[in-house]
Design a protein around this motif. Structure first.
Motif, PDB file in Angstrom:
ATOM      1  N   SER A   1      10.884  -4.438 -16.911  1.00 41.87           N
ATOM      2  CA  SER A   1      12.291  -4.821 -17.068  1.00 41.87           C
ATOM      3  C   SER A   1      13.226  -4.020 -16.163  1.00 41.87           C
ATOM      4  N   LEU A   2      12.687  -3.074 -15.429  1.00 38.64           N
ATOM      5  CA  LEU A   2      13.492  -2.187 -14.583  1.00 38.64           C
ATOM      6  C   LEU A   2      13.253  -2.469 -13.104  1.00 38.64           C
ATOM      7  N   PRO A   3      14.239  -2.154 -12.253  1.00 42.56           N
ATOM      8  CA  PRO A   3      13.969  -2.256 -10.818  1.00 42.56           C
ATOM      9  C   PRO A   3      12.794  -1.335 -10.475  1.00 42.56           C
ATOM     10  N   PRO A   4      11.798  -1.843  -9.743  1.00 42.04           N
ATOM     11  CA  PRO A   4      10.621  -1.010  -9.464  1.00 42.04           C
ATOM     12  C   PRO A   4      10.936   0.110  -8.475  1.00 42.04           C
ATOM     13  N   ILE A   5      10.113   1.132  -8.554  1.00 44.28           N
ATOM     14  CA  ILE A   5      10.141   2.239  -7.606  1.00 44.28           C
ATOM     15  C   ILE A   5       8.979   2.010  -6.649  1.00 44.28           C
ATOM     16  N   GLU A   6       9.241   2.111  -5.362  1.00 43.14           N
ATOM     17  CA  GLU A   6       8.171   1.916  -4.389  1.00 43.14           C
ATOM     18  C   GLU A   6       7.277   3.146  -4.315  1.00 43.14           C
ATOM     19  N   VAL A   7       5.991   2.887  -4.135  1.00 48.55           N
ATOM     20  CA  VAL A   7       5.005   3.939  -3.905  1.00 48.55           C
ATOM     21  C   VAL A   7       4.069   3.432  -2.812  1.00 48.55           C
ATOM     22  N   THR A   8       3.656   4.319  -1.947  1.00 50.37           N
ATOM     23  CA  THR A   8       2.803   3.901  -0.840  1.00 50.37           C
ATOM     24  C   THR A   8       1.338   3.805  -1.278  1.00 50.37           C
ATOM     25  N   ALA A   9       0.627   2.931  -0.598  1.00 48.46           N
ATOM     26  CA  ALA A   9      -0.807   2.789  -0.841  1.00 48.46           C
ATOM     27  C   ALA A   9      -1.516   4.111  -0.544  1.00 48.46           C
ATOM     28  N   GLY A  10      -1.033   4.833   0.458  1.00 49.85           N
ATOM     29  CA  GLY A  10      -1.610   6.131   0.786  1.00 49.85           C
ATOM     30  C   GLY A  10      -1.444   7.145  -0.340  1.00 49.85           C
ATOM     31  N   GLN A  11      -0.314   7.090  -1.021  1.00 50.33           N
ATOM     32  CA  GLN A  11      -0.086   7.983  -2.156  1.00 50.33           C
ATOM     33  C   GLN A  11      -1.073   7.673  -3.274  1.00 50.33           C
ATOM     34  N   LEU A  12      -1.254   6.389  -3.545  1.00 47.13           N
ATOM     35  CA  LEU A  12      -2.199   5.998  -4.604  1.00 47.13           C
ATOM     36  C   LEU A  12      -3.616   6.447  -4.263  1.00 47.13           C
ATOM     37  N   ALA A  13      -4.014   6.258  -3.010  1.00 48.84           N
ATOM     38  CA  ALA A  13      -5.354   6.683  -2.590  1.00 48.84           C
ATOM     39  C   ALA A  13      -5.506   8.202  -2.731  1.00 48.84           C
ATOM     40  N   TYR A  14      -4.464   8.935  -2.348  1.00 51.84           N
ATOM     41  CA  TYR A  14      -4.491  10.391  -2.466  1.00 51.84           C
ATOM     42  C   TYR A  14      -4.625  10.807  -3.937  1.00 51.84           C
ATOM     43  N   GLU A  15      -3.833  10.194  -4.800  1.00 54.78           N
ATOM     44  CA  GLU A  15      -3.881  10.539  -6.222  1.00 54.78           C
ATOM     45  C   GLU A  15      -5.218  10.159  -6.849  1.00 54.78           C
ATOM     46  N   LEU A  16      -5.785   9.036  -6.424  1.00 56.41           N
ATOM     47  CA  LEU A  16      -7.085   8.635  -6.965  1.00 56.41           C
ATOM     48  C   LEU A  16      -8.141   9.679  -6.623  1.00 56.41           C
ATOM     49  N   GLU A  17      -8.125  10.180  -5.399  1.00 47.40           N
ATOM     50  CA  GLU A  17      -9.095  11.211  -5.017  1.00 47.40           C
ATOM     51  C   GLU A  17      -8.824  12.514  -5.768  1.00 47.40           C
ATOM     52  N   HIS A  18      -7.560  12.825  -5.989  1.00 46.25           N
ATOM     53  CA  HIS A  18      -7.195  14.018  -6.770  1.00 46.25           C
ATOM     54  C   HIS A  18      -7.732  13.884  -8.199  1.00 46.25           C
ATOM     55  N   LEU A  19      -7.534  12.711  -8.797  1.00 42.76           N
ATOM     56  CA  LEU A  19      -8.042  12.464 -10.151  1.00 42.76           C
ATOM     57  C   LEU A  19      -9.563  12.499 -10.166  1.00 42.76           C
ATOM     58  N   ARG A  20     -10.185  11.900  -9.171  1.00 41.98           N
ATOM     59  CA  ARG A  20     -11.647  11.886  -9.100  1.00 41.98           C
ATOM     60  C   ARG A  20     -12.190  13.327  -9.088  1.00 41.98           C
ATOM     61  N   ALA A  21     -11.570  14.207  -8.311  1.00 44.40           N
ATOM     62  CA  ALA A  21     -12.010  15.609  -8.236  1.00 44.40           C
ATOM     63  C   ALA A  21     -11.861  16.291  -9.593  1.00 44.40           C
ATOM     64  N   LYS A  22     -10.766  16.014 -10.278  1.00 46.10           N
ATOM     65  CA  LYS A  22     -10.567  16.604 -11.608  1.00 46.10           C
ATOM     66  C   LYS A  22     -11.613  16.086 -12.593  1.00 46.10           C
ATOM     67  N   CYS A  23     -11.879  14.782 -12.542  1.00 50.03           N
ATOM     68  CA  CYS A  23     -12.828  14.182 -13.488  1.00 50.03           C
ATOM     69  C   CYS A  23     -14.260  14.665 -13.254  1.00 50.03           C
ATOM     70  N   GLU A  24     -14.593  15.000 -12.020  1.00 50.57           N
ATOM     71  CA  GLU A  24     -15.936  15.508 -11.742  1.00 50.57           C
ATOM     72  C   GLU A  24     -16.251  16.729 -12.602  1.00 50.57           C
ATOM     73  N   HIS A  25     -15.236  17.534 -12.888  1.00 49.79           N
ATOM     74  CA  HIS A  25     -15.437  18.760 -13.660  1.00 49.79           C
ATOM     75  C   HIS A  25     -15.214  18.575 -15.156  1.00 49.79           C
ATOM     76  N   ARG A  26     -14.186  17.825 -15.533  1.00 46.33           N
ATOM     77  CA  ARG A  26     -13.819  17.795 -16.949  1.00 46.33           C
ATOM     78  C   ARG A  26     -14.282  16.545 -17.693  1.00 46.33           C
ATOM     79  N   SER A  27     -14.480  15.441 -16.991  1.00 46.22           N
ATOM     80  CA  SER A  27     -14.906  14.212 -17.678  1.00 46.22           C
ATOM     81  C   SER A  27     -15.696  13.315 -16.721  1.00 46.22           C
ATOM     82  N   PRO A  28     -16.901  13.763 -16.340  1.00 46.91           N
ATOM     83  CA  PRO A  28     -17.683  13.000 -15.362  1.00 46.91           C
ATOM     84  C   PRO A  28     -17.986  11.569 -15.815  1.00 46.91           C
ATOM     85  N   GLU A  29     -18.017  11.326 -17.100  1.00 48.67           N
ATOM     86  CA  GLU A  29     -18.259   9.970 -17.605  1.00 48.67           C
ATOM     87  C   GLU A  29     -17.123   9.015 -17.235  1.00 48.67           C
ATOM     88  N   HIS A  30     -15.955   9.548 -16.938  1.00 51.85           N
ATOM     89  CA  HIS A  30     -14.795   8.727 -16.587  1.00 51.85           C
ATOM     90  C   HIS A  30     -14.866   8.217 -15.144  1.00 51.85           C
TER      91      HIS A  30
END
Length: 146
Positions: A87-116
């Motif tokens: 319902s709100l005007p969207p905020i733009e985010v770059t595809a590169g930012q999403l890819a960067y965050e996904l890799e950041h999350l992947r690195a975190k999950c490797e240690h704390r929740s590998p099943e994820h």
């Protein structure tokens, strides 16, 4: 402070809970309730939105909806301006930012929740964004601290 641009369904339990807590802090900053964190780079996109408090409210609502779907109880009464993100005007985010965050999350999950890890998009697959955000082409955002 990590305000994930990724769709909340991609976040493991720890990232979802921490994201909720960090977004509540961001809401307090945007509402003028604290002197700290006012220049935090992750707040820039909310500060630039035509309705900053409503945008963080939509961001929090998106996290709360995912938490509810998982059986968690995130208290929506803590959100000053709850709103469906769509319902709100969207905020733009770059595809590169999403890819960067996904890799950041992947690195975190490797240690704390590998099943994820099996639940995350494979490299090269589209990466869904938080429902408040609209994906645009581009590299990692300039506000990202690497």
């Amino acid at each position: 402070m990590r305000l994930w641009s990724l769709h909340p369904s991609l976040l493991d339990r720890a990232a979802l809970v921490a994201g909720w807590r960090e977004a509540l802090l961001a809401q307090k900053v945007l509402a003028g309730g604290t002197r700290g964190y006012t220049r935090h780079p992750q707040l820039r996109r909310f500060q630039a939105h035509p309705a900053p408090l409503e945008s963080i409210g939509g961001f929090l609502t998106g996290l709360q909806e995912e938490a509810t779907a998982r059986g968690y109880r995130f208290d929506l009464t803590r959100v000053l301006h709850p709103a469906p993100p769509a319902s709100l005007p969207p905020i733009e985010v770059t595809a590169g930012q999403l890819a960067y965050e996904l890799e950041h999350l992947r690195a975190k999950c490797e240690h704390r929740s590998p099943e994820h890890l099996a639940l995350l998009p494979a490299p090269g697959d589209p990466v869904p964004a938080h429902p408040l955000l609209r994906v645009v082409p581009g590299d990692v955002e300039d506000w990202e601290v690497r």
